[in-house]
Each structure stands twice: as structure tokens, then as C-alpha cells.
Motif scaffolding. Structure first.
Motif, short mmCIF file in Angstrom:
data_model
loop_
_atom_site.label_atom_id
_atom_site.label_comp_id
_atom_site.label_asym_id
_atom_site.label_seq_id
_atom_site.Cartn_x
_atom_site.Cartn_y
_atom_site.Cartn_z
N LYS A 2 0.97 -1.25 -0.21
CA LYS A 2 -0.12 0.14 -0.11
C LYS A 2 1.27 1.03 -0.28
CE LYS A 2 -3.59 -2.59 2.56
NZ LYS A 2 -5.02 -2.05 3.21
N SER A 3 0.17 2.19 -0.85
CA SER A 3 1.60 3.55 -0.61
C SER A 3 1.54 3.98 0.50
CB SER A 3 0.24 4.97 -1.18
OG SER A 3 -1.29 4.98 -0.73
N GLU A 4 0.91 3.35 2.52
CA GLU A 4 0.72 4.11 3.24
C GLU A 4 2.08 3.79 3.83
OE1 GLU A 4 -3.39 4.27 3.39
OE2 GLU A 4 -2.23 2.78 2.61
N LEU A 133 -8.27 1.42 -8.49
CA LEU A 133 -8.77 1.90 -7.38
C LEU A 133 -9.79 1.28 -6.49
CD1 LEU A 133 -7.14 3.95 -5.26
CD2 LEU A 133 -9.60 5.53 -6.41
N ARG A 135 -12.27 2.39 -5.25
CA ARG A 135 -12.63 2.61 -3.48
C ARG A 135 -14.42 1.74 -3.12
NH1 ARG A 135 -8.96 5.58 -0.43
NH2 ARG A 135 -11.03 4.91 1.33
N GLU A 189 -4.83 9.12 -6.57
CA GLU A 189 -4.82 7.97 -5.20
C GLU A 189 -4.13 7.04 -5.73
OE1 GLU A 189 -7.01 5.97 -1.73
OE2 GLU A 189 -7.90 7.49 -3.35
N THR A 193 -0.84 4.34 -5.15
CA THR A 193 -1.35 2.82 -4.65
C THR A 193 -0.63 1.94 -5.05
OG1 THR A 193 -3.73 3.64 -4.15
CG2 THR A 193 -3.50 1.65 -4.46
N PRO A 196 3.83 2.47 -5.36
CA PRO A 196 4.59 3.02 -4.18
C PRO A 196 5.56 4.10 -3.86
CG PRO A 196 3.67 0.67 -4.00
CD PRO A 196 3.93 1.30 -5.04
N GLY A 264 -5.98 9.11 1.00
CA GLY A 264 -7.32 8.75 0.02
C GLY A 264 -7.20 10.35 -0.39
N ARG A 319 -8.52 -0.36 0.06
CA ARG A 319 -7.07 1.04 -0.41
C ARG A 319 -6.33 -0.11 -1.01
NH1 ARG A 319 -4.31 5.23 1.63
NH2 ARG A 319 -4.59 5.58 -0.50
N PRO A 321 -4.98 -2.02 -4.08
CA PRO A 321 -4.88 -1.88 -5.44
C PRO A 321 -4.85 -3.06 -6.61
CG PRO A 321 -2.30 -1.44 -4.94
CD PRO A 321 -3.42 -2.16 -3.59
#
Length: 345
Positions: A2-4, A133, A135, A189, A193, A196, A264, A319, A321
């Protein structure tokens, strides 16, 4: 991934090892500072100086961005995304900026905020259809967004009743910017995502390099390039205001990209909507304008929407991919998956 999970920082301040509330506070503070200054500068240039050259001002802002990004140490060797990704992103980004700034010539500032404040709803809806995404949000977040939007519209309409400045051209321009904004946040976003390693500086740099030339077309077709150049040449101090505004907006823009990468697009849209309420409230406090019952009702709904948004989710919004989701069920990548990933990579 994840991007986080990607290591991120904001102007030298590390965000990765901090708790979520500190990440949120740092990014939101940078955003609020940048765009509050931006709002003051826009009000001064458009309403006090009567300079309504949205495309040209965005064009000047792009060059200031490039200088600031270079001073931050970014080089093209750090890129992880292909240029074609930013061609699509920049076309939407510059169109949104130009239409938003240009609409100020036909709508007063509260009227513009009224339309732009609805952005969070199409952002949430469109997030379900963006490749990479997909979402989905819990029901209470839709209610929170609706309360926030209705509250802000009530607040701005109370002011618009005393100083209306509506035009069909301005409405068309702001609605076009609204649709572009809804796509823009989700697309950004999705890039964070699915890739990264993408940094905020890369996205801003590439979007500016690709997007700035797009502005030449409307400026030449409408004759704004010549008019704006002549007007600013007669009043060169305007460039000082524009550079100062661009520097503040740069801080806000990088902070927004950090929010998108970590929290997000929809959460970021709600924060930007809340910022509009703060901007209006500060204008009433600073200039001692009278607050009516409609203002109070709007503020109450905004507060309810923010509190509802802060409630913990029983099921966190996914979230992940698209490629990762499919990989869990189908070890081999299908042609359909490749098509979904193609617009981003």
C-alpha cells in the motif's frame, strides 16, 4: 504494497514513523496555511485589482513551481512513472485550475466556494470506477460528506443573498472544474497506490512540466495572453503577488498530495471542503460581518459532518490495488487485469 507503507516526508519532516494523527496534523497544517494565503491573494488580485486572467496566472504559477521543486533537489532520475501517465493527469489538472481561476471573473468568491464544496461527493462516487483503486466507503461516510456539503452551501448562500454575482458562463466553468477535480483526486490516489515509490515532488513536477504548455492554447485562442501581458507590464507589482501566492500554494499543494498518498482522495476532499468553511468563517471574524441564523445552521451541519467522519469504521475502506486483489484469487494475470493497469503504468 500500500501507498501508506512507502516512506514519506513533507519538506524534510518525516511522516513515516509518526502516528496517523501527527501525519494528519502536519499535512493539514501545511495545506491550511498554503491555501488560506492563496485565498487572500486571489481575493486581492481578482476583486481589488480587477485582474481576471485565470489561465495566465496559472501559467506563471507553473514556472514558480518548477523553480521551487528544483530547489527541493528533485531530478528526473527519481521518476518511477512513465510520462504518458502525467500527460493524462496534467490535462485534467491544468483544465481544473484554469476553469476555477477563470470562474472568478463571473462568480463572486462565496458563489465559487458553494459549487466547489460539493466536490467530495463525486470524488467518493468516482472512486469506485477508477482502475487500480475501486474504492468503497461505509454508509456513514456518505452521510458525513452530505452534511458537510449542505452545511457549507447553507453558509455560503447566506452571504450570496447579500452580494450575488452569478453568471451562466461562470456556472458552466465551475461545474467543469468540479468534474475534473473529482477524477483528479482519485487518479492521483491510484498512482500512489499502484506505484508506491511515487513521491509528491515527482507528481507535482511532471504534472507541471506536461500541463503548463496546455495553457497556451486557451490563452492564445481567447487573446488572454496579450491582454494579461500588457496589464501586468503596466502593473509589475502584480507579479510579486503572484509569486508569493505560488510559493504559498506550493506548500499547500505538496501537503495535499501527502494527504492523498496517506489518507486517500475522499478524506482529502473532505479536508479541502472544511478548509473552505474555515476561510469563510475567518473572513466574517476579521471583517466583523454579521452572522445570521442561516450561517449558524450551516456551521452546525458542518460540525456534525466532521464529527461523523471521525467515528471509527467497523470495516476499514479497502485501498488494495486491483492487481493485488486479483493475484490472491488468480495467480496468473489475465488480459483484463492488464487493461485495467494500463492507464496508470
Amino acid at each position: 504494497m500500500k501507498s501508506e507503507d512507502q516512506a514519506r516526508s513533507l519538506f524534510g519532516i518525516s511522516l513515516t514513523d509518526r502516528p496517523k494523527w501527527q501525519q494528519f496534523l502536519i499535512c493539514s497544517s501545511g495545506f491550511f496555511f498554503g491555501y488560506l494565503v492563496n485565498g487572500v491573494c486571489e481575493e486581492y488580485v481578482y476583486n481589488r485589482l480587477q485582474f481576471s486572467y485565470g489561465w495566465y496566472f496559472t501559467f506563471v504559477q507553473g514556472f514558480v513551481y518548477l523553480i521551487l521543486i528544483r530547489l527541493q533537489g528533485f531530478t528526473m532520475k527519481q521518476m518511477v512513472n512513465p510520462w504518458k501517465t502525467y500527460v493524462k493527469l496534467s490535462a485534467v489538472l491544468m483544465g481544473s485550475h484554469g476553469l476555477t481561476k477563470g470562474s472568478l471573473a463571473y462568480l463572486n468568491y462565496p458563489a465559487q466556494i458553494m459549487f466547489k464544496s460539493t466536490k467530495v461527493l463525486p470524488v467518493m462516487i468516482m472512486g469506485a470506477f477508477i482502475p487500480g483503486l475501486r474504492r468503497k466507503y461505509p454508509f456513514h461516510e456518505y452521510i458525513s460528506a452530505l452534511l458537510l456539503v449542505v452545511g457549507l452551501i447553507l453558509f455560503t448562500l447566506a452571504d450570496a443573498q447579500t452580494s450575488p454575482n452569478f453568471s451562466i458562463i461562470g456556472i458552466i466553468m465551475i461545474l467543469g472544474a468540479l468534474i475534473m477535480d473529482a477524477f483528479l483526486g482519485n487518479f492521483q490516489e491510484a498512482i500512489f497506490t499502484m506505484n508506491p515509490g511515487t513521491t509528491q515532488m515527482e507528481m507535482l513536477f511532471c504534472s507541471t512540466v506536461v500541463g503548463t504548455p496546455f495553457l497556451l492554447v486557451p490563452m492564445i485562442l481567447t487573446g488572454e495572453l496579450v491582454r494579461a501581458w500588457n496589464s501586468c507590464s503596466q502593473h509589475p507589482y502584480v507579479y510579486g503577488v503572484l509569486i508569493f501566492e505560488a510559493m504559498a500554494t506550493f506548500v499547500g499543494q505538496v501537503s495535499v498530495l501527502s494527504l492523498i498518498a496517506i489518507f486517500g482522495a475522499a478524506t482529502t476532499a473532505m479536508i479541502t471542503t472544511a478548509r473552505k468553511a474555515v476561510t469563510l468563517l475567518l473572513s466574517y471574524m476579521i471583517f466583523t460581518k454579521p452572522l445570521t441564523e442561516q450561517h449558524g445552521s450551516g456551521l452546525l451541519l458542518i460540525a456534525m459532518g466532521i464529527i461523523l467522519k471521525m467515528l471509527p469504521d467497523s470495516k476499514p475502506a479497502p485501498r488494495i490495488p486491483v492487481s493485488n486483489v486479483n493475484a490472491k484469487h488468480h495467480p496468473e494475470t489475465s488480459p483484463k487485469e492488464d487493461e485495467e493497469r494500463e492507464p496508470l503504468v
